[in-house]
Design a protein around this motif. Structure first.
Motif, PDB file in Angstrom:
ATOM      1  N   ARG A   1      -6.931 -54.223 -25.267  1.00 44.33           N
ATOM      2  CA  ARG A   1      -6.268 -54.184 -26.363  1.00 44.33           C
ATOM      3  C   ARG A   1      -4.823 -54.591 -26.674  1.00 44.33           C
ATOM      4  N   TYR A   2      -4.528 -55.253 -27.765  1.00 47.04           N
ATOM      5  CA  TYR A   2      -3.221 -55.362 -28.077  1.00 47.04           C
ATOM      6  C   TYR A   2      -2.482 -54.487 -29.065  1.00 47.04           C
ATOM      7  N   VAL A   3      -1.054 -54.297 -28.591  1.00 45.69           N
ATOM      8  CA  VAL A   3      -0.633 -53.436 -29.709  1.00 45.69           C
ATOM      9  C   VAL A   3       0.917 -54.203 -30.265  1.00 45.69           C
ATOM     10  N   ASP A   4       0.914 -54.134 -31.677  1.00 48.84           N
ATOM     11  CA  ASP A   4       2.261 -54.970 -32.177  1.00 48.84           C
ATOM     12  C   ASP A   4       3.311 -53.771 -32.036  1.00 48.84           C
ATOM     13  N   SER A   5       4.415 -54.158 -31.485  1.00 52.93           N
ATOM     14  CA  SER A   5       5.657 -53.253 -31.450  1.00 52.93           C
ATOM     15  C   SER A   5       6.918 -54.130 -31.259  1.00 52.93           C
ATOM     16  N   VAL A   6       7.980 -53.516 -31.007  1.00 52.20           N
ATOM     17  CA  VAL A   6       9.300 -54.313 -30.687  1.00 52.20           C
ATOM     18  C   VAL A   6       9.769 -54.026 -29.392  1.00 52.20           C
ATOM     19  N   CYS A   7      10.630 -54.868 -29.021  1.00 51.33           N
ATOM     20  CA  CYS A   7      11.410 -54.869 -27.551  1.00 51.33           C
ATOM     21  C   CYS A   7      12.288 -53.767 -27.761  1.00 51.33           C
ATOM     22  N   PRO A   8      12.428 -53.203 -26.248  1.00 47.84           N
ATOM     23  CA  PRO A   8      13.086 -52.002 -26.160  1.00 47.84           C
ATOM     24  C   PRO A   8      14.508 -52.247 -25.990  1.00 47.84           C
ATOM     25  N   TYR A   9      14.793 -53.283 -25.651  1.00 50.19           N
ATOM     26  CA  TYR A   9      16.066 -53.533 -24.833  1.00 50.19           C
ATOM     27  C   TYR A   9      17.319 -54.033 -25.926  1.00 50.19           C
ATOM     28  N   CYS A  10      17.689 -55.061 -26.476  1.00 53.53           N
ATOM     29  CA  CYS A  10      18.480 -55.043 -27.213  1.00 53.53           C
ATOM     30  C   CYS A  10      18.724 -55.351 -28.487  1.00 53.53           C
ATOM     31  N   GLY A  11      19.789 -55.364 -29.509  1.00 52.49           N
ATOM     32  CA  GLY A  11      19.714 -55.221 -30.974  1.00 52.49           C
ATOM     33  C   GLY A  11      19.003 -56.412 -31.622  1.00 52.49           C
ATOM     34  N   VAL A  12      18.795 -57.313 -30.813  1.00 50.35           N
ATOM     35  CA  VAL A  12      18.254 -58.650 -31.633  1.00 50.35           C
ATOM     36  C   VAL A  12      16.852 -58.017 -32.347  1.00 50.35           C
ATOM     37  N   GLY A  13      16.151 -57.147 -31.517  1.00 51.94           N
ATOM     38  CA  GLY A  13      14.957 -56.578 -32.336  1.00 51.94           C
ATOM     39  C   GLY A  13      13.713 -57.531 -32.107  1.00 51.94           C
TER      40      GLY A  13
ATOM     41  N   LYS B   1       5.564 -44.424 -27.551  1.00 51.60           N
ATOM     42  CA  LYS B   1       5.811 -43.588 -28.822  1.00 51.60           C
ATOM     43  C   LYS B   1       5.992 -44.426 -30.141  1.00 51.60           C
ATOM     44  N   LEU B   2       5.798 -43.582 -31.252  1.00 48.02           N
ATOM     45  CA  LEU B   2       5.739 -44.054 -32.720  1.00 48.02           C
ATOM     46  C   LEU B   2       7.081 -43.856 -33.111  1.00 48.02           C
ATOM     47  N   GLY B   3       7.505 -44.974 -33.980  1.00 43.56           N
ATOM     48  CA  GLY B   3       8.969 -44.702 -34.283  1.00 43.56           C
ATOM     49  C   GLY B   3       9.557 -45.959 -35.197  1.00 43.56           C
ATOM     50  N   THR B   4      10.575 -45.646 -35.968  1.00 45.74           N
ATOM     51  CA  THR B   4      11.391 -46.702 -36.658  1.00 45.74           C
ATOM     52  C   THR B   4      12.518 -47.027 -35.731  1.00 45.74           C
ATOM     53  N   TYR B   5      12.984 -48.432 -35.622  1.00 35.80           N
ATOM     54  CA  TYR B   5      14.287 -48.881 -35.103  1.00 35.80           C
ATOM     55  C   TYR B   5      14.850 -49.793 -36.071  1.00 35.80           C
ATOM     56  N   THR B   6      16.041 -50.043 -36.034  1.00 37.12           N
ATOM     57  CA  THR B   6      17.114 -50.689 -36.877  1.00 37.12           C
ATOM     58  C   THR B   6      17.736 -51.684 -36.012  1.00 37.12           C
ATOM     59  N   ASN B   7      17.513 -53.036 -36.219  1.00 36.07           N
ATOM     60  CA  ASN B   7      18.009 -53.890 -35.456  1.00 36.07           C
ATOM     61  C   ASN B   7      19.558 -54.270 -35.895  1.00 36.07           C
ATOM     62  N   THR B   8      20.023 -55.347 -35.278  1.00 32.45           N
ATOM     63  CA  THR B   8      21.399 -55.730 -35.684  1.00 32.45           C
ATOM     64  C   THR B   8      21.411 -56.506 -37.028  1.00 32.45           C
ATOM     65  N   ASN B   9      20.540 -56.937 -37.446  1.00 36.42           N
ATOM     66  CA  ASN B   9      20.305 -57.606 -38.804  1.00 36.42           C
ATOM     67  C   ASN B   9      20.016 -56.551 -39.863  1.00 36.42           C
ATOM     68  N   ARG B  10      20.062 -55.144 -39.751  1.00 31.31           N
ATOM     69  CA  ARG B  10      19.718 -54.465 -40.656  1.00 31.31           C
ATOM     70  C   ARG B  10      18.224 -54.207 -41.016  1.00 31.31           C
ATOM     71  N   GLU B  11      17.356 -54.526 -40.077  1.00 29.28           N
ATOM     72  CA  GLU B  11      15.964 -54.612 -40.422  1.00 29.28           C
ATOM     73  C   GLU B  11      15.061 -53.314 -39.466  1.00 29.28           C
ATOM     74  N   VAL B  12      14.535 -52.649 -40.511  1.00 33.18           N
ATOM     75  CA  VAL B  12      13.944 -51.573 -40.093  1.00 33.18           C
ATOM     76  C   VAL B  12      12.488 -52.061 -39.600  1.00 33.18           C
ATOM     77  N   GLN B  13      12.276 -51.746 -38.412  1.00 31.77           N
ATOM     78  CA  GLN B  13      11.090 -52.227 -37.744  1.00 31.77           C
ATOM     79  C   GLN B  13      10.177 -50.979 -36.946  1.00 31.77           C
ATOM     80  N   ILE B  14       8.842 -51.263 -36.823  1.00 31.35           N
ATOM     81  CA  ILE B  14       8.152 -50.095 -36.337  1.00 31.35           C
ATOM     82  C   ILE B  14       7.774 -50.434 -34.797  1.00 31.35           C
ATOM     83  N   GLY B  15       7.743 -49.638 -33.884  1.00 34.70           N
ATOM     84  CA  GLY B  15       7.659 -49.487 -32.495  1.00 34.70           C
ATOM     85  C   GLY B  15       6.413 -48.622 -32.366  1.00 34.70           C
ATOM     86  N   ARG B  16       5.243 -49.031 -31.721  1.00 38.41           N
ATOM     87  CA  ARG B  16       3.859 -48.412 -31.640  1.00 38.41           C
ATOM     88  C   ARG B  16       3.755 -48.018 -30.267  1.00 38.41           C
TER      89      ARG B  16
END
Ligand code: SF4
Length: 698
Positions: A7-19, A464-479
């Motif tokens: 399976r594939y899961v869409d998420s965001v990177c856990p490291y830097c503020g670039v997101g 985990k599931l949650g939202t993250y806000t990157n350096t650009n003020r973009e709210v994104q979802i980590g799954r």
């Protein structure tokens, strides 16, 4: 690929503020590959950390059961735990026993000594929902505003200056705004190491003809793309920036119309910078007067100019002054509020923007509303059903000092590692050892956890599931991509459990419900519902309507201050707290590497990354090595007035003569044994970037 993912899961990177948005490939509940997705911040790109840094999640070192300090273990505070055998002092426990110990220890301190005897360090790596609930627990459950996180070690001084100058601590434009810029200043930042995907946008812009001005005491790869690369003397930022302001004011390159319409304090600024002509400042900052003039003219005269900065600006005793100068550059030239212009402090951790927005700081509730404002506090008291502390809390370093003074006796740490990240580490670890009750919630037995009474095994980003806000003020979802290991629990669930054991009555049906409660208290998230973020993948705040995209460029017509005007605050020359002398002749500066993230808790356990950079190193200019009778590869000891560490010497021509640089990720040579805890008086950020050091053969 050797294995076919199931399976594939869409998420965001856990490291830097670039997101960067990621696509996580999973086989048999194990991550087998991570690729980039077409997110707004990364357009399918990933750096080496995002691409190869995922396997820490599956490390055999993950905590899988709660731990409590053994009854026959040495008393905390009597001796230091042997770092080679930290497990010896713990035994496994049930969740029930561990949570009772945690709640019992913290609760009895609160009941005996008051809420002010407790403190909490939350995490810039957790989700927005975790940050919100953590600070709510500390404020409503502990009864104190002593809650902070690593923004205090990162951009606290930038935020202090931005709040004062333009009424908002967030970036005014995304880093993609370089596509529209004619001139870009990158100062005190090393995007190739710390925001590598953002760096690709800077390089592309330079190739298209945008003029880059890179300003940093150390050389860097970005210099190859720069029109000007200024390696100024460490700690002389205000001298250089005030000299640039002097040129802009004296040569009347400022935007008089913009200043009249939108900015206060011009006369005072002009009077101050008159004392900083480039000819007088060149000896101070090490950049010749002609170059200062050319750079100032290029920035001011370009149609669209934008400034990016990092910890080279913020981590000084004059960090707030440094940012005030950058804000002044943008405000007097009107290089703000239009495409290709603005102010962008590059955020470090993946969610340091969101955690700060959510109120994980001692002086503000969510959206930077003062805890000392009775109206704001009343609103929170109504919403949370509890009377709240009317005084601002202590910051990270102040909390450690208060522990040593006996004022703070208990601490709850979630996903932070102050035993590695705080300045003057010996002092920080003594403080952790002195606590009557330390509860640490993490995925590994970190150096901070060595000192704990209770260790709670928590969830990694990929679980985990949650939202993250990157350096650009973009709210994104980590799954969640894979299940939790062993008996580890979701961080959100642990916070809620602790809250209920401390007398709160919390019922949440998952992160979406927490997000919506948080959103109701945060006008910045108006029109950005959980379902919208899920549907669209990334939404920039602020957004005027549910069906309108968020505003990437803000301050288009003034500022969110009381009168809508920006404020100039002149800065004086304040030297670093500690300068080189005969005994300690080098300047020590600390920072990060491309491959290792912050204290190394994750990347040192990622096999590919640790294979690339496996050992602690001190970087020196080759001529300094020769002068010291050393060669690259020799073992050296770096000493300051606070301690010493030994590591391998590396020759690095980017490091100026007279400087030694070491990253703070090495547990075997922890750089913060050396660093100076002296604070910027406004942002309360320690001076990680300059202290006096000596280097000797080990
Ligand atoms: Fe992750 Fe930052 Fe690298 Fe993107 S640039 S992959 S967010 S570490």
């Amino acid at each position: 690929r050797e294995v076919e993912p199931d399976r594939y899961v869409d998420s965001v990177c856990p490291y830097c503020g670039v997101g960067c948005q990621t696509r996580v490939a999973v086989k048999d509940d194990r991550i087998v590959q991570v690729d980039g997705r077409d997110g707004p911040a990364n357009e399918n790109r990933l750096c080496v950390k995002g691409r190869f840094g995922y396997d820490y999640v599956m490390s055999p070192e993950r905590l899988t059961k709660p731990l409590v300090r053994r009854d026959d273990a040495p008393k905390r505070g009597d001796i230091r735990v042997d770092p080679l055998n930290p497990w010896d002092v713990f035994r496994e426990a049930t969740w029930e026993e561990a949570m009772e110990r945690a709640a019992g220890g913290l609760g009895s301190i609160r009941d005996t000594h008051g809420g002010g005897a407790l403190s909490g360090f939350g995490s810039a790596k957790g989700s927005n929902e975790e940050a919100y609930l953590f600070q709510k627990l500390v404020r409503a459950g502990f009864g104190t505003n002593n809650v902070d996180h690593c923004t205090r070690l990162c951009h606290a001084s930038s935020v202090a200056a931005l709040m004062e100058g333009v009424g908002s601590g967030a970036v005014s434009a995304p880093f993609g705004a370089v596509d529209d810029a004619d001139c870009v200043i990158i100062i005190g930042a090393r995007p190739n190491q710390n925001h590598p995907v953002a760096a690709t946008y800077f390089k592309q812009a330079a190739k298209r003809g945008t003029k880059l001005i890179v300003i940093d005491p150390r050389g860097q790869e970005m210099n190859r793309f720069a029109e000007y690369a200024l390696q100024f003397k460490p700690g002389t930022d205000v001298a250089l920036l005030n000299a640039m302001l002097n040129v802009i004011v004296e040569e009347k390159l400022y935007d008089q119309q913009y200043v009249q319409a939108h900015v206060d304090g011009f006369e005072a600024l002009a009077a101050k910078v008159r004392d900083f002509p480039p000819e007088a400042m060149e000896a101070v900052c090490g950049i010749d007067a002609q170059t200062i003039r050319e750079v100032a003219r290029l920035y001011a005269k370009s149609e669209r100019s934008i400034i990016f900065w990092g910890m080279g600006i913020s981590q000084h005793v004059h960090g707030t002054d440094n940012s005030r100068c950058l804000i002044a550059l943008a405000l007097i030239t009107g290089h703000i509020g239009r495409p290709g212009t603005g102010l962008h402090p590059l955020r470090g951790q993946n969610n340091v923007q969101g955690a700060s927005d959510a109120g994980l700081i001692p002086m503000y509730f969510a959206d930077y509303k003062s805890v000392e404002n009775p109206d704001v506090r009343g609103m929170y008291e109504d919403a949370w059903g509890r009377q709240l502390d009317p005084q601002r809390g202590l910051t990270v370093v102040e909390i450690m000092d208060a522990v040593m003074e006996g004022e703070i006796r208990g601490m709850y740490v979630m996903g932070e590692n102050p035993a590695m990240s705080d300045p003057d580490q010996t002092h920080a670890r003594e403080a952790l050892a002195k606590l009557d009750c330390l509860v640490v919630q993490d995925i590994f037995l970190t150096e901070t956890a060595w000192h704990a009474d209770v260790v709670l095994p928590a969830s990694a980003h990929a679980e985990k599931l949650g939202t993250y806000t990157n350096t650009n003020r973009e709210v994104q979802i980590g799954r969640p991509a894979i299940p939790l290991p062993g008996e580890a629990r979701q961080d959100l669930g642990i916070i809620i459990d602790l809250a209920n054991r401390l007398g709160l009555d919390w019922r949440y049906d998952g992160p979406a419900e927490v997000y919506e409660e948080m959103r109701a208290l945060m006008p910045s998230l108006d029109n950005i519902s959980w379902s919208r973020v899920e549907r669209e993948g990334a939404v920039t705040y602020p957004a005027k309507a549910e069906d309108m995209p968020g505003e990437a460029i803000i301050f288009t017509d003034g500022f969110p201050t009381k009168d809508g005007r920006g404020k100039l605050v002149p800065a004086d020359l304040v030297p670093p707290d500690e300068l080189p002398d005969a005994e300690y002749p080098f300047v020590l500066t600390t920072g990060r590497l491309l491959e290792h993230w912050h204290t190394g808790a994750m990347t040192r356990r990622a096999k590919a990354l640790d294979a690339i950079e496996p050992e602690a190193q001190a970087m020196l200019h080759p001529r300094d090595l020769t002068r010291l009778g050393l060669a690259a590869g020799d073992a050296v000891t770096v000493m300051t007035r606070r301690g010493e560490i030994s590591m391998i010497a590396r020759a690095d021509r980017d490091v100026p003569e007279g400087m030694v640089f070491t990253p703070f990720c090495w547990v075997e040579a922890p750089a913060n044994v050396l660093t100076n805890p002296k604070l910027d008086p406004y942002g309360k950020i320690p001076e990680f970037k300059v202290c006096a050091a000596r280097v000797e053969r080990a």
